[in-house]
Design a protein around this motif. Structure first.
Motif, PDB file in Angstrom:
ATOM      1  N   TYR A 130       0.832  -1.200   0.000  1.00 16.87           N
ATOM      2  CA  TYR A 130       0.000   0.000   0.000  1.00 16.87           C
ATOM      3  C   TYR A 130       0.868   1.252   0.000  1.00 16.87           C
ATOM      4  CZ  TYR A 130      -3.556  -3.252   1.661  1.00 16.87           C
ATOM      5  OH  TYR A 130      -4.406  -4.313   1.790  1.00 16.87           O
ATOM      6  N   LEU A 131       0.329   2.321  -0.554  1.00 13.56           N
ATOM      7  CA  LEU A 131       0.885   3.656  -0.417  1.00 13.56           C
ATOM      8  C   LEU A 131       0.068   4.337   0.674  1.00 13.56           C
ATOM      9  CD1 LEU A 131       2.880   5.764  -1.588  1.00 13.56           C
ATOM     10  CD2 LEU A 131       0.973   6.577  -2.994  1.00 13.56           C
ATOM     11  N   LEU A 132       0.742   4.870   1.675  1.00 15.52           N
ATOM     12  CA  LEU A 132       0.089   5.519   2.804  1.00 15.52           C
ATOM     13  C   LEU A 132       0.581   6.951   2.891  1.00 15.52           C
ATOM     14  CD1 LEU A 132      -1.425   5.470   5.601  1.00 15.52           C
ATOM     15  CD2 LEU A 132       0.726   4.691   6.570  1.00 15.52           C
ATOM     16  N   TRP A 133      -0.348   7.911   3.001  1.00 11.60           N
ATOM     17  CA  TRP A 133       0.018   9.304   3.201  1.00 11.60           C
ATOM     18  C   TRP A 133      -0.796   9.853   4.351  1.00 11.60           C
ATOM     19  CZ3 TRP A 133      -2.771  13.837   3.297  1.00 11.60           C
ATOM     20  CH2 TRP A 133      -2.007  15.002   3.438  1.00 11.60           C
ATOM     21  N   ILE A 134      -0.109  10.538   5.242  1.00  8.84           N
ATOM     22  CA  ILE A 134      -0.760  11.312   6.295  1.00  8.84           C
ATOM     23  C   ILE A 134      -0.110  12.683   6.326  1.00  8.84           C
ATOM     24  CG2 ILE A 134      -1.348   9.315   7.717  1.00  8.84           C
ATOM     25  CD1 ILE A 134       1.012  10.214   9.558  1.00  8.84           C
ATOM     26  N   ASP A 135      -0.833  13.667   6.790  1.00  5.07           N
ATOM     27  CA  ASP A 135      -0.259  14.996   6.974  1.00  5.07           C
ATOM     28  C   ASP A 135       0.745  14.892   8.117  1.00  5.07           C
ATOM     29  OD1 ASP A 135       0.345  17.624   7.634  1.00  5.07           O
ATOM     30  OD2 ASP A 135      -1.735  18.309   7.528  1.00  5.07           O
ATOM     31  N   PRO A 136       2.024  15.169   7.861  1.00  2.22           N
ATOM     32  CA  PRO A 136       3.026  15.034   8.920  1.00  2.22           C
ATOM     33  C   PRO A 136       2.691  15.839  10.182  1.00  2.22           C
ATOM     34  CG  PRO A 136       4.099  15.408   6.812  1.00  2.22           C
ATOM     35  CD  PRO A 136       2.618  15.592   6.592  1.00  2.22           C
ATOM     36  N   ALA A 137       1.976  16.931  10.028  1.00  2.00           N
ATOM     37  CA  ALA A 137       1.601  17.744  11.186  1.00  2.00           C
ATOM     38  C   ALA A 137       0.578  17.033  12.074  1.00  2.00           C
ATOM     39  CB  ALA A 137       1.042  19.088  10.721  1.00  2.00           C
ATOM     40  N   HIS A 178       0.875  -1.434  11.233  1.00  2.00           N
ATOM     41  CA  HIS A 178       0.187  -2.724  11.086  1.00  2.00           C
ATOM     42  C   HIS A 178       0.778  -3.516   9.920  1.00  2.00           C
ATOM     43  CE1 HIS A 178      -2.765  -1.891  14.187  1.00  2.00           C
ATOM     44  NE2 HIS A 178      -2.765  -0.656  13.721  1.00  2.00           N
ATOM     45  N   GLY A 179       2.081  -3.470   9.818  1.00  2.00           N
ATOM     46  CA  GLY A 179       2.808  -4.178   8.778  1.00  2.00           C
ATOM     47  C   GLY A 179       4.218  -3.633   8.713  1.00  2.00           C
ATOM     48  N   ASP A 180       4.936  -4.045   7.699  1.00  2.00           N
ATOM     49  CA  ASP A 180       6.297  -3.583   7.478  1.00  2.00           C
ATOM     50  C   ASP A 180       6.236  -2.340   6.607  1.00  2.00           C
ATOM     51  OD1 ASP A 180       9.080  -3.574   7.398  1.00  2.00           O
ATOM     52  OD2 ASP A 180       9.147  -4.887   5.654  1.00  2.00           O
ATOM     53  N   GLY A 181       6.903  -1.282   7.009  1.00  2.00           N
ATOM     54  CA  GLY A 181       6.831  -0.052   6.233  1.00  2.00           C
ATOM     55  C   GLY A 181       8.178   0.564   5.971  1.00  2.00           C
ATOM     56  N   HIS A 182       8.226   1.367   4.921  1.00  2.00           N
ATOM     57  CA  HIS A 182       9.429   2.128   4.589  1.00  2.00           C
ATOM     58  C   HIS A 182       9.010   3.540   4.199  1.00  2.00           C
ATOM     59  CE1 HIS A 182      13.642   2.533   3.494  1.00  2.00           C
ATOM     60  NE2 HIS A 182      13.203   3.378   2.588  1.00  2.00           N
ATOM     61  N   PRO A 183       9.633   4.564   4.821  1.00  2.00           N
ATOM     62  CA  PRO A 183       9.269   5.944   4.471  1.00  2.00           C
ATOM     63  C   PRO A 183       9.793   6.326   3.093  1.00  2.00           C
ATOM     64  CG  PRO A 183      11.119   5.930   5.996  1.00  2.00           C
ATOM     65  CD  PRO A 183      10.680   4.501   5.847  1.00  2.00           C
ATOM     66  N   LEU A 184       8.981   7.069   2.365  1.00  2.00           N
ATOM     67  CA  LEU A 184       9.395   7.658   1.089  1.00  2.00           C
ATOM     68  C   LEU A 184       9.733   9.133   1.261  1.00  2.00           C
ATOM     69  CD1 LEU A 184       6.802   6.082  -1.371  1.00  2.00           C
ATOM     70  CD2 LEU A 184       9.209   5.475  -1.093  1.00  2.00           C
ATOM     71  N   ALA A 185       8.969   9.800   2.094  1.00  2.00           N
ATOM     72  CA  ALA A 185       9.153  11.222   2.390  1.00  2.00           C
ATOM     73  C   ALA A 185       8.360  11.490   3.664  1.00  2.00           C
ATOM     74  CB  ALA A 185       8.636  12.085   1.232  1.00  2.00           C
ATOM     75  N   ASP A 186       8.425  12.700   4.163  1.00  2.00           N
ATOM     76  CA  ASP A 186       7.720  13.041   5.389  1.00  2.00           C
ATOM     77  C   ASP A 186       6.214  12.798   5.214  1.00  2.00           C
ATOM     78  OD1 ASP A 186       7.699  13.885   8.005  1.00  2.00           O
ATOM     79  OD2 ASP A 186       7.679  16.023   7.518  1.00  2.00           O
TER      80      ASP A 186
END
Length: 94
Positions: free
Chosen positions: A10-17, A27-35
């Motif tokens: 999945y691609l996940l985006w949240i507002d960093p603020a 809820h899984g293994d993740g890797h950051p792409l950007a903030d």
């Protein structure tokens, strides 16, 4: 999509603020792409992952959870993202 013993990408985006100071449980293994932008492999369906992330954010916080193909031919193309993202995809996780 997931929860049948396999994992989905999945691609996940949240507002960093809006992110919690102690971080998110992906809820899984993740890797950051950007903030605020993540690749996540999870055994959850898109709907379940969305709701579990949503419950960790303040009410009204923006959120995106989008399924991606988890095959070499279907991986997203990107550049200028945080280091290690392509290696993470190729290796199935950190």
């Amino acid at each position: 999509m997931a929860e049948s013993g396999s994992e989905a990408l999945y691609l996940l985006w949240i507002d960093p603020a809006e992110a919690a100071a102690d971080g998110l449980d992906l809820h899984g293994d993740g890797h950051p792409l950007a903030d605020g932008l993540w690749l996540v492999r999870s055994g959850l369906t898109r709907s379940r992952l969305y709701h579990r992330i949503k419950w960790q954010l303040p009410d009204g916080a923006p959120l995106l959870v989008a399924p991606l193909a988890d095959t070499r031919a279907g991986w997203p193309k990107f550049k200028g993202m945080d280091a290690g993202a392509l290696a993470w995809l190729r290796g199935g996780g950190d």
